[in-house]
Design a protein around this motif. Structure first.
Motif, PDB file in Angstrom:
ATOM      1  N   ILE A 194      27.658  73.919  25.741  1.00 44.81           N
ATOM      2  CA  ILE A 194      28.488  72.823  26.239  1.00 44.81           C
ATOM      3  C   ILE A 194      28.150  72.526  27.698  1.00 44.81           C
ATOM      4  CG2 ILE A 194      30.853  72.075  26.747  1.00 44.81           C
ATOM      5  CD1 ILE A 194      31.783  73.814  24.386  1.00 44.81           C
ATOM      6  N   LEU A 195      27.921  73.582  28.481  1.00 42.48           N
ATOM      7  CA  LEU A 195      27.530  73.367  29.873  1.00 42.48           C
ATOM      8  C   LEU A 195      26.307  72.467  29.947  1.00 42.48           C
ATOM      9  CD1 LEU A 195      27.470  73.890  32.934  1.00 42.48           C
ATOM     10  CD2 LEU A 195      26.220  76.021  32.444  1.00 42.48           C
ATOM     11  N   ASN A 196      25.298  72.724  29.133  1.00 46.47           N
ATOM     12  CA  ASN A 196      24.076  71.921  29.204  1.00 46.47           C
ATOM     13  C   ASN A 196      24.301  70.491  28.730  1.00 46.47           C
ATOM     14  OD1 ASN A 196      22.322  73.646  30.486  1.00 46.47           O
ATOM     15  ND2 ASN A 196      21.567  74.574  28.607  1.00 46.47           N
ATOM     16  N   ILE A 197      25.185  70.311  27.761  1.00 48.04           N
ATOM     17  CA  ILE A 197      25.553  68.943  27.359  1.00 48.04           C
ATOM     18  C   ILE A 197      26.150  68.205  28.555  1.00 48.04           C
ATOM     19  CG2 ILE A 197      27.204  67.588  25.997  1.00 48.04           C
ATOM     20  CD1 ILE A 197      25.003  68.533  24.237  1.00 48.04           C
ATOM     21  N   LEU A 198      27.079  68.845  29.253  1.00 47.03           N
ATOM     22  CA  LEU A 198      27.730  68.215  30.403  1.00 47.03           C
ATOM     23  C   LEU A 198      26.736  67.969  31.535  1.00 47.03           C
ATOM     24  CD1 LEU A 198      31.097  70.215  30.538  1.00 47.03           C
ATOM     25  CD2 LEU A 198      30.727  67.883  29.702  1.00 47.03           C
ATOM     26  N   MET A 199      25.821  68.896  31.741  1.00 44.13           N
ATOM     27  CA  MET A 199      24.822  68.719  32.795  1.00 44.13           C
ATOM     28  C   MET A 199      23.999  67.457  32.529  1.00 44.13           C
ATOM     29  SD  MET A 199      25.209  71.265  34.985  1.00 44.13           S
ATOM     30  CE  MET A 199      23.681  71.586  35.867  1.00 44.13           C
ATOM     31  N   VAL A 200      23.499  67.316  31.316  1.00 44.32           N
ATOM     32  CA  VAL A 200      22.673  66.160  30.973  1.00 44.32           C
ATOM     33  C   VAL A 200      23.467  64.868  31.107  1.00 44.32           C
ATOM     34  CG1 VAL A 200      21.481  65.015  29.054  1.00 44.32           C
ATOM     35  CG2 VAL A 200      21.101  67.443  29.476  1.00 44.32           C
ATOM     36  N   GLU A 201      24.697  64.867  30.613  1.00 47.39           N
ATOM     37  CA  GLU A 201      25.496  63.644  30.612  1.00 47.39           C
ATOM     38  C   GLU A 201      25.968  63.255  32.009  1.00 47.39           C
ATOM     39  OE1 GLU A 201      28.536  64.283  27.658  1.00 47.39           O
ATOM     40  OE2 GLU A 201      27.127  63.892  26.002  1.00 47.39           O
ATOM     41  N   ASN A 202      25.835  64.162  32.972  1.00 49.57           N
ATOM     42  CA  ASN A 202      26.226  63.853  34.349  1.00 49.57           C
ATOM     43  C   ASN A 202      25.027  63.795  35.296  1.00 49.57           C
ATOM     44  OD1 ASN A 202      29.415  63.824  34.707  1.00 49.57           O
ATOM     45  ND2 ASN A 202      28.908  65.336  33.133  1.00 49.57           N
ATOM     46  N   GLY A 203      23.828  63.623  34.720  1.00 46.58           N
ATOM     47  CA  GLY A 203      22.650  63.367  35.525  1.00 46.58           C
ATOM     48  C   GLY A 203      21.958  64.592  36.085  1.00 46.58           C
ATOM     49  N   PHE A 204      22.234  65.771  35.527  1.00 44.95           N
ATOM     50  CA  PHE A 204      21.618  67.015  35.984  1.00 44.95           C
ATOM     51  C   PHE A 204      20.605  67.500  34.944  1.00 44.95           C
ATOM     52  CE2 PHE A 204      25.493  66.712  38.304  1.00 44.95           C
ATOM     53  CZ  PHE A 204      25.385  67.489  39.450  1.00 44.95           C
ATOM     54  N   ASN A 205      19.692  68.350  35.382  1.00 42.60           N
ATOM     55  CA  ASN A 205      18.799  69.035  34.463  1.00 42.60           C
ATOM     56  C   ASN A 205      19.579  70.146  33.751  1.00 42.60           C
ATOM     57  OD1 ASN A 205      16.469  69.822  33.139  1.00 42.60           O
ATOM     58  ND2 ASN A 205      15.666  71.003  34.872  1.00 42.60           N
ATOM     59  N   THR A 206      19.137  70.536  32.559  1.00 40.43           N
ATOM     60  CA  THR A 206      19.787  71.652  31.871  1.00 40.43           C
ATOM     61  C   THR A 206      19.547  72.956  32.620  1.00 40.43           C
ATOM     62  OG1 THR A 206      17.840  71.922  30.461  1.00 40.43           O
ATOM     63  CG2 THR A 206      19.668  70.609  29.573  1.00 40.43           C
ATOM     64  N   THR A 207      20.419  73.911  32.409  1.00 40.65           N
ATOM     65  CA  THR A 207      20.296  75.222  33.045  1.00 40.65           C
ATOM     66  C   THR A 207      19.462  76.153  32.174  1.00 40.65           C
ATOM     67  OG1 THR A 207      22.225  76.196  31.952  1.00 40.65           O
ATOM     68  CG2 THR A 207      22.629  74.969  33.989  1.00 40.65           C
ATOM     69  N   GLU A 208      18.908  77.188  32.804  1.00 45.16           N
ATOM     70  CA  GLU A 208      18.424  78.333  32.039  1.00 45.16           C
ATOM     71  C   GLU A 208      19.610  79.239  31.755  1.00 45.16           C
ATOM     72  OE1 GLU A 208      14.982  80.440  33.315  1.00 45.16           O
ATOM     73  OE2 GLU A 208      13.717  78.656  33.333  1.00 45.16           O
ATOM     74  N   ILE A 209      19.541  79.981  30.651  1.00 43.26           N
ATOM     75  CA  ILE A 209      20.687  80.717  30.126  1.00 43.26           C
ATOM     76  C   ILE A 209      20.354  82.200  30.037  1.00 43.26           C
ATOM     77  CG2 ILE A 209      22.217  80.983  28.129  1.00 43.26           C
ATOM     78  CD1 ILE A 209      21.224  78.038  27.381  1.00 43.26           C
TER      79      ILE A 209
END
Length: 380
Positions: A109-124
């Motif tokens: 979910i964090l990565n979904i939110l990152m993408v939808e708010n203009g950020f790159n996805t995180t490493e996990i």
């Protein structure tokens, strides 16, 4: 700085490695079974052809992971909300340290939110205890996960810890790539979210400067994850019961798979991700403390943000009132809210056998602890 070659045993896959991985996966029977389960509306042949056409990790996340997670959220939640993105810069790097509820979905979910708010996805960061089969390792490393090795002999554990610390620091500072990591090993089963000092000690190992410089460099942002309903709550309660009756009880790999499945399929109600502020200016104030006290004080700074940014739902307040036998929060929920929450607990209790009073109180405490921590934080 440790050379990148030394990270091969733990790092995610690179773009130039993915087709070799895809070729392994398309011949893995259990992976094909997972695809049939995850994407029932796709023919397996069409899905595999699509998979083999993908050219990058970003494309894999966009074309395969993103739509599946969005569908899970559409069918098992009542919506995802967030707060705190105004504290962050899309061009920056952050080490998101969060409480941990769900094995798969917290970072997804964090990565979904990152993408939808203009950020790159995180490493996990993912523990190797969850990598039950080689194809699972392949799958998570395709999804930008790096491996946290556990349960090694002492000497190997020290080497592994140094490698992990160096990998995290290099990823953040040299590649400008954000990272998500849980605040403790494993999930918080009772909802009492506390950052392990050992995690901070590991992060500090790779720094070459002062305490404040080392942690300012990696840019910690506390992240508070709140599920209205934890779909694995009854499984966690049952684990507490098993440990009460047998102190040597340990979860099996099959148990981990059961938790993953329940987390994906179970209803979650509303979900909120509360992003805190980067911990920077406070670090200089900790320099005067003894080394161990510095780490403990930093852990408390992280916890205070996680506790204060937690999003409460009626069930949390109902659980706190029932668990502590008072009516302090009675104005924060209705009789209908209470009936709905108790019916939910009864339904989940019906799935497990054992001491129902113990299990019921364990579930109450699980939902009440974030409320207790919030008000404790407010009183400081």
């Amino acid at each position: 700085m440790v050379n990148e070659l030394n990270f091969d045993s733990i790092r995610p896959y690179n773009d130039d490695e993915i087709h070799e991985v895809f070729e392994r996966l398309v011949n893995e029977v259990n992976f094909l079974g997972l695809i049939n389960f995850l994407y029932p509306n796709f023919s397996t042949k069409d899905f595999l052809n699509k998979l083999l056409s993908i050219q990058s990790i970003k494309e894999f996340q966009t074309e395969v992971i993103y739509p599946y997670v969005k569908e899970v959220l559409r069918t098992t939640t009542k919506g995802i909300t967030h707060s705190g993105f105004e504290n962050l810069d899309p061009k920056g790097h952050y080490l998101f340290i969060s409480n941990h509820r769900d094995i798969v979905l917290d970072s997804a979910i964090l990565n979904i939110l990152m993408v939808e708010n203009g950020f790159n996805t995180t490493e996990i960061a993912i523990g190797d205890n969850l990598l039950i089969y080689p194809w699972i390792t392949d799958l998570v490393k395709l999804n930008k996960s790096f491996i946290v090795q556990r349960n090694l002999p002492v000497r190997q554990m020290m080497e592994s810890t140094k490698r992990l610390s160096s990998y995290i620091r290099q990823t953040l500072t040299e590649r400008n790539q954000s990272i998500w990591i849980a605040q403790r090993e494993g999930r918080s089963k009772d909802g009492d979210d506390r950052t392990q000092v050992s995690l901070l000690k590991m992060l500090n190992m790779s720094g070459n400067g002062s305490f404040s410089n080392n942690f300012e460099e990696i840019n910690i942002v506390p992240l508070s994850i709140s599920y209205e309903y934890d779909p694995c709550d009854y499984l966690k309660a049952h684990e507490f019961l098993m440990k009460r009756d047998n102190p040597d009880f340990k979860k099996t790999q099959d148990d981990d798979l059961k938790h993953m499945g329940a987390g994906l399929r179970g209803r979650k109600g509303r979900v909120h991700f509360g992003f805190g502020s980067p911990i920077k200016k406070e670090l200089s104030e900790l320099e005067a403390l003894a080394k161990n006290d510095q780490l403990q004080a930093l852990a408390e700074l992280i916890d205070n943000q996680i506790h204060s940014n937690y999003k409460f739902y009626p069930g949390n307040f109902i659980a706190d009132d029932l668990f502590t036998n008072h009516q302090r929060h009675i104005n924060k929920y209705t009789d209908e809210d209470k009936s709905t929450f108790l019916a939910y607990l009864d339904e989940h209790l019906s799935r497990i056998d054992g001491d129902k009073d113990f299990l019921f109180n364990t579930l109450l405490e699980m939902y009440a602890n974030p409320v207790k921590n919030f008000y404790t934080c407010e009183d400081k």
